[in-house]
Scaffold this motif. Structure first.
Motif, short mmCIF file in Angstrom:
data_model
loop_
_atom_site.label_atom_id
_atom_site.label_comp_id
_atom_site.label_asym_id
_atom_site.label_seq_id
_atom_site.Cartn_x
_atom_site.Cartn_y
_atom_site.Cartn_z
N GLU A 199 -70.42 -21.20 -67.81
CA GLU A 199 -70.05 -22.29 -68.71
C GLU A 199 -71.07 -23.42 -68.57
N ARG A 200 -71.80 -23.69 -69.61
CA ARG A 200 -72.91 -24.64 -69.54
C ARG A 200 -72.48 -26.07 -69.16
N PRO A 201 -71.33 -26.58 -69.63
CA PRO A 201 -70.94 -27.92 -69.18
C PRO A 201 -70.75 -27.99 -67.67
N PHE A 202 -70.12 -26.95 -67.10
CA PHE A 202 -69.87 -26.94 -65.66
C PHE A 202 -71.16 -26.78 -64.86
N SER A 203 -71.93 -25.76 -65.18
CA SER A 203 -73.15 -25.50 -64.41
C SER A 203 -74.16 -26.63 -64.57
N GLY A 204 -74.28 -27.19 -65.78
CA GLY A 204 -75.20 -28.30 -65.99
C GLY A 204 -74.80 -29.53 -65.19
N SER A 205 -73.51 -29.81 -65.14
CA SER A 205 -73.03 -30.97 -64.38
C SER A 205 -73.20 -30.76 -62.88
N MET A 206 -72.97 -29.55 -62.39
CA MET A 206 -73.18 -29.26 -60.97
C MET A 206 -74.65 -29.45 -60.60
#
Length: 537
Positions: free
Chosen positions: A271-278
């Motif tokens: 999930e791009r929102p999760f991985s990008g934020s991490m």
């Protein structure tokens, strides 16, 4: 009149009426956990002198806290979810206070490191509990504001730790920097009992302890190798730890993909929102904490500020954090996570690059703009990224979500201090060798090259020589200052390049505002379908 805190958060049909008071308790708990790292930086000279610490000893006095802190958060967050988030917060504060008492009373290096490790365990319980309780207590409409306040507290602690420690060190020994945590922890325990409602996950299955142990082995070994290898050489210990970290991580991923109730659903990284934020949290704290680490040393060792004066000069950073938090609170709902996080990371990168201009004649004003930019960037970026990470987890996994966020944060800090600190040390040694050459005895040269503090100590000894010692000491001191300034500029260039690359990666990974909204709607619809299925059953 019964206390609202006796009613479980999950059973409340209306928002918890004392939620903003509860947030104060959560932020207070977060404050001392972060202060425990920053306060020790200014106490390091007193610790070194009193205990006769080597550079390796001092590194592990500082990082004895970091290894358990980073390694245990995911597992302890899950345990808090299952049994009691408020109970986890209280237990963590008590463990933290116990370690602080021990650290304040002992006077032997190994015992101080042990005390710091105990504090790290307590912090690993407290940190995910604060975030999971925050998300459980606040309705979605208010959650971003609450997380903004939580994030701003981290920035405040960066400056508050050195100020508080510096004030104590004016009249007290270094043990006072440990003992100051105790009354705050006790206040947090009382506040949690009175103001924070009990909370735990509903319908949570058995905890995946195998996955938890693999996560501890992978993160703990990685942090150990990161600390030990760059600073003290890649001998058997660090190499073994790096191999263990890689194998444990691979085993963790395979196990979690096959487990029906995993400790951390690694598919979330798709999930791009999760991985990008991490990635944003990791890269951002890599650059900012590494920069603050060596900037603080310049203020103390080169400009000659004492602990309190150094802490006071970090206060603009804390003020800038609050300004950034206020801005992101207003703009993030309108502009979206990608723009706010990307802009914050770009500003932070600019702050790191400004440090490439540091010279031996630089003054505090040359550090003011970088500190302001870094503080503003923390306030701007951290809360949207944290809100996105926590939003990716269901109610039953809030502690795991908090643990994931905080692991990325602490791992970024550890990598930043270790990697950039190692580059700093190497650059300093090379430049000092170039400037001083064979003008010092071998033993004195080794001490001078070990650290900027060692170089200053050697210059003080040289000054005692009645035959031209003062002139030689002044020349050596100038070379030490020039070498350290050069190493800051060189390290900041590399750190800035890494930050810039991380910023581009995060911008590429994070989706636009419309995709995030669509993703959240899909999550909401999925949760609703699950609820309907359970109700029908």
């Amino acid at each position: 009149m019964p206390l609202f805190a006796n009613t479980p958060a999950e059973k409340m049909t209306e928002p918890y009426p004392r939620r903003w008071w509860a947030l104060l308790v959560l932020c207070l708990s977060l404050l001392i956990v972060v202060m425990a790292n920053t306060s020790l930086v200014v106490a390091a000279p007193d610790l070194t002198q009193d205990l006769g610490l080597s550079s390796s000893d001092l590194q592990w006095v500082i990082d004895g806290y970091t290894v358990p802190y980073a390694a245990l958060m995911l597992v302890l967050g899950a345990i808090g979810d299952k049994y009691s988030r408020r109970g986890a917060l209280i237990l963590g504060l008590l463990i933290f206070a116990a370690g602080s008492v021990m650290g304040g009373l002992v006077d032997e290096t190994g015992l101080v490191i042990t005390a710091r490790a105990i504090m790290g365990v307590g912090a690993a319980v407290v940190m995910p509990a604060t975030l999971s309780l925050l998300v459980a207590i606040f309705p979605r409409a208010e959650r971003a504001k609450a997380i903004t306040a939580w994030s701003a507290t981290s920035g405040l602690a960066i400056a508050a730790g050195p100020v508080a420690a510096g004030w104590l060190l004016q009249d007290h020994a270094w043990g006072s920097t440990f003992l100051m945590n105790v009354p705050i922890a006790v206040l947090g325990v009382v506040g949690a009992l009175v103001l924070v409602p009990p909370s735990k996950a509903k319908g949570m299955g058995r905890i995946d302890y195998v996955g938890g142990l693999l996560s501890i082995a992978s993160v703990g070994s990685l942090v150990y190798a990161t600390i030990e290898g760059p600073h003290f050489g890649w001998g058997t210990g660090p190499i073994t730890a790096a191999v263990v970290a890689g194998l444990s991580l691979a085993a963790f991923i395979v196990w979690e993909l096959r487990h029906p109730n995993p400790m951390l659903n690694v598919r979330k990284f798709k999930e791009r929102p999760f991985s990008g934020s991490m990635l944003a949290v990791l890269f951002f704290f890599f650059g900012t904490f590494g920069s603050i680490y060596y900037s603080t040393q310049f203020l103390q060792f080169v400009l000659g500020y004492d602990a309190l004066e150094t802490g006071i000069r970090l206060l603009p950073l804390a003020g800038a954090v609050f300004v950034g938090a206020a801005v992101t609170g207003k703009l993030a709902p309108k502009l979206g996570v990608k723009l706010m996080v990307g802009t914050g990371m770009a500003i932070g990168t600019a702050g790191v690059f400004l440090l490439t201009q540091i010279e031996s004649g630089s003054t505090y004003t040359d550090f003011l703009a970088p500190l302001l930019l870094l503080g503003f960037a923390i306030g701007l970026s951290l809360s949207p990224a944290t809100d996105t990470i926590m939003g990716a987890f269901p109610e039953s996994e809030l502690g795991v979500g908090g643990g994931a966020n905080d692991t990325a944060l602490e791992l970024g800090c550890a990598l930043g201090i270790a990697v950039l600190g190692s580059l700093l040390a190497t650059s300093y040694k090379d430049k000092l060798t170039e400037l001083v050459g064979g003008h010092l005895p071998a033993a004195a040269m080794d001490t001078a090259k070990d650290s900027v503090g060692g170089g200053i100590a050697v210059a003080e000894q040289v000054a005692l020589n009645p035959q031209g010692g003062a002139q030689q000491a002044q020349a050596l001191l100038g070379a030490v200052h020039e070498s350290f300034a050069h190493s800051i500029a060189h390290t900041s260039l590399i750190g800035g390049i890494i930050m810039a690359a991380g910023t581009l990666i995060v911008i590429a990974v994070l989706p636009g505002r419309k995709r995030v909204a669509k993703h959240r709607q899909e999550q909401t619809d999925g949760t609703a379908r699950q609820t309907e299925t359970v109700g029908a059953a």
